[in-house]
Design an enzyme around this catalytic site. Structure first.
Site, PDB file in Angstrom:
ATOM      1  N   SER A 279      -7.387   3.363   9.186  1.00 17.97           N
ATOM      2  CA  SER A 279      -7.235   3.685  10.604  1.00 17.97           C
ATOM      3  C   SER A 279      -6.939   5.169  10.822  1.00 17.97           C
ATOM      4  O   SER A 279      -6.825   5.620  11.968  1.00 17.97           O
ATOM      5  CB  SER A 279      -6.119   2.831  11.224  1.00 17.97           C
ATOM      6  OG  SER A 279      -4.884   3.060  10.567  1.00 17.97           O
TER       7      SER A 279
ATOM      8  N   VAL B 291      -6.394  -6.257  10.988  1.00 18.10           N
ATOM      9  CA  VAL B 291      -5.070  -5.649  11.163  1.00 18.10           C
ATOM     10  C   VAL B 291      -4.023  -6.493  10.450  1.00 18.10           C
ATOM     11  O   VAL B 291      -4.012  -7.721  10.569  1.00 18.10           O
ATOM     12  CB  VAL B 291      -4.723  -5.518  12.664  1.00 18.10           C
ATOM     13  CG1 VAL B 291      -3.325  -4.930  12.852  1.00 18.10           C
ATOM     14  CG2 VAL B 291      -5.766  -4.664  13.375  1.00 18.10           C
TER      15      VAL B 291
ATOM     16  N   ASN C  72      -7.098   1.668  -0.510  1.00 13.76           N
ATOM     17  CA  ASN C  72      -6.608   2.988  -0.136  1.00 13.76           C
ATOM     18  C   ASN C  72      -5.218   2.938   0.488  1.00 13.76           C
ATOM     19  O   ASN C  72      -4.477   3.912   0.418  1.00 13.76           O
ATOM     20  CB  ASN C  72      -7.597   3.634   0.849  1.00 13.76           C
ATOM     21  CG  ASN C  72      -7.041   4.889   1.491  1.00 13.76           C
ATOM     22  OD1 ASN C  72      -6.937   5.924   0.846  1.00 13.76           O
ATOM     23  ND2 ASN C  72      -6.673   4.806   2.764  1.00 13.76           N
TER      24      ASN C  72
ATOM     25  N   SER D 166      -3.522   8.935  -6.896  1.00 13.07           N
ATOM     26  CA  SER D 166      -3.052  10.269  -6.528  1.00 13.07           C
ATOM     27  C   SER D 166      -2.827  11.071  -7.791  1.00 13.07           C
ATOM     28  O   SER D 166      -2.506  10.511  -8.851  1.00 13.07           O
ATOM     29  CB  SER D 166      -1.740  10.172  -5.741  1.00 13.07           C
ATOM     30  OG  SER D 166      -1.097  11.439  -5.653  1.00 13.07           O
TER      31      SER D 166
ATOM     32  N   TYR E 211       6.871   6.989  -6.038  1.00 12.75           N
ATOM     33  CA  TYR E 211       5.476   7.122  -5.637  1.00 12.75           C
ATOM     34  C   TYR E 211       4.557   7.406  -6.825  1.00 12.75           C
ATOM     35  O   TYR E 211       3.561   6.707  -7.045  1.00 12.75           O
ATOM     36  CB  TYR E 211       5.330   8.218  -4.590  1.00 12.75           C
ATOM     37  CG  TYR E 211       3.913   8.400  -4.086  1.00 12.75           C
ATOM     38  CD1 TYR E 211       3.340   7.461  -3.232  1.00 12.75           C
ATOM     39  CD2 TYR E 211       3.151   9.505  -4.470  1.00 12.75           C
ATOM     40  CE1 TYR E 211       2.043   7.616  -2.773  1.00 12.75           C
ATOM     41  CE2 TYR E 211       1.858   9.669  -4.013  1.00 12.75           C
ATOM     42  CZ  TYR E 211       1.303   8.724  -3.166  1.00 12.75           C
ATOM     43  OH  TYR E 211       0.018   8.881  -2.724  1.00 12.75           O
TER      44      TYR E 211
ATOM     45  N   LYS F  16       1.480   5.013  -8.454  1.00 11.81           N
ATOM     46  CA  LYS F  16       0.080   5.414  -8.545  1.00 11.81           C
ATOM     47  C   LYS F  16      -0.404   5.383  -9.992  1.00 11.81           C
ATOM     48  O   LYS F  16      -1.572   5.080 -10.266  1.00 11.81           O
ATOM     49  CB  LYS F  16      -0.120   6.798  -7.932  1.00 11.81           C
ATOM     50  CG  LYS F  16       0.034   6.833  -6.414  1.00 11.81           C
ATOM     51  CD  LYS F  16      -0.994   5.937  -5.725  1.00 11.81           C
ATOM     52  CE  LYS F  16      -0.976   6.083  -4.219  1.00 11.81           C
ATOM     53  NZ  LYS F  16      -1.991   5.232  -3.548  1.00 11.81           N
TER      54      LYS F  16
END
Length: 269
Positions: A16, A62, A91, A146, A159, A163
């Site tokens: 989005s 959604v 993603n 990432s 984080y 990843k």
């Protein structure tokens, strides 16, 4: 180049806005029917409407992928939209909402929140959608990781490791799906010009008395990245890589971790 993607169906999670929206738009321009996903219905609809205004096919799904029920609902809506999904782009992700980046200030309990948003959300959708790809004898799973996944920092105990887990799970899944016609690859973006990066550069510039000179801030930041391509990455750079991996012509690409970072990563793999 013709990617031979006409008629394929894709779910792009977290599309989005940002990188996900760019991926969805690029795939749609190649003839893919795209399901735009997000947690905000208004933003997801806006991206889908833009794709349709440019001649593409798009629907929306959604929901919160951090729970199995939420992910199952998104998967069901995506399949209902176009009768199936051939390409899954994981993603969506992020960190816990504390805003804290510190090994000792961020509670360990929050690490699991980040892991759930990045890794478990992808796992839920893989379980929901990949069996049908196997049955059809063709499919693509593309994980968006990432550079933080292989370049640890001093302030991201949650984080970067999450990843790294995505990169690892992609390789393992590619082996589990050997000979099925379903490939699994990772795209690992470096510094990409998204709204989040623009906000960072704006704050960076203001703190140094440069006002709104984002170009000066970007130039300064680039010097410390080790990039061998001297510009900030664009969303289109990532989207193009995804389109290549999604193509039927990419059937020999499997278990890869594709660095889209302007040469910043100081490792061979």
């Amino acid at each position: 180049m013709n990617f031979d993607l006409e008629g394929k169906r894709a779910l792009v999670t977290g599309s989005s806005s940002g990188i996900g929206a760019g991926i969805a738009g690029t795939l749609a321009a190649e003839g893919v029917s795209v399901v735009v996903h997000g947690r905000n219905a208004e933003r997801a609809v806006a991206v889908a409407e833009r794709i349709r205004s440019e001649g593409g096919q798009a629907a929306t799904a959604v929901g919160d992928l951090a729970t199995e029920d939420g992910a199952d609902g998104v998967a069901h809506a995506a399949v209902e939209a176009f009768g199936g999904i051939d390409i899954l782009v994981n993603n969506a992700g992020g960190t816990s909402e504390t805003g804290t980046q510190s090994w000792f200030a961020l509670p360990v309990s929050e690490w699991g929140v980040t892991y759930q948003r990045n890794v478990l959300s992808a796992g839920y959708l893989i379980h929901a959608l990949v069996p049908a790809m196997k049955e059809n004898g063709w499919g693509r799973v593309i994980q968006i990781a990432s550079a933080a996944g292989i370049i640890p920092t001093s302030g991201q105990p949650d984080y970067g490791p999450s990843k790294a887990a995505m990169i690892n799970m992609s390789m393992g899944l590619s082996k589990a799906l050997a000979g099925t016609g379903v490939t699994v690859n990772t795209v690992m973006p470096g510094m990409i010009m998204t709204d989040g990066l623009r906000d960072f550069l704006r704050i960076f510039a203001q703190r140094r008395g440069w006002g709104e000179d984002l170009d000066r801030a970007a130039e300064y930041v680039l010097k410390g990245t080790g990039q061998t391509v001297h510009r900030i990455g664009q969303v289109s750079d990532v989207a193009y890589a995804v389109a290549v991996l999604a193509s039927p012509k990419a059937e020999f690409f499997n278990g890869m971790n594709l660095h889209i970072d302007g040469g910043a990563t100081g490792s061979i793999y």
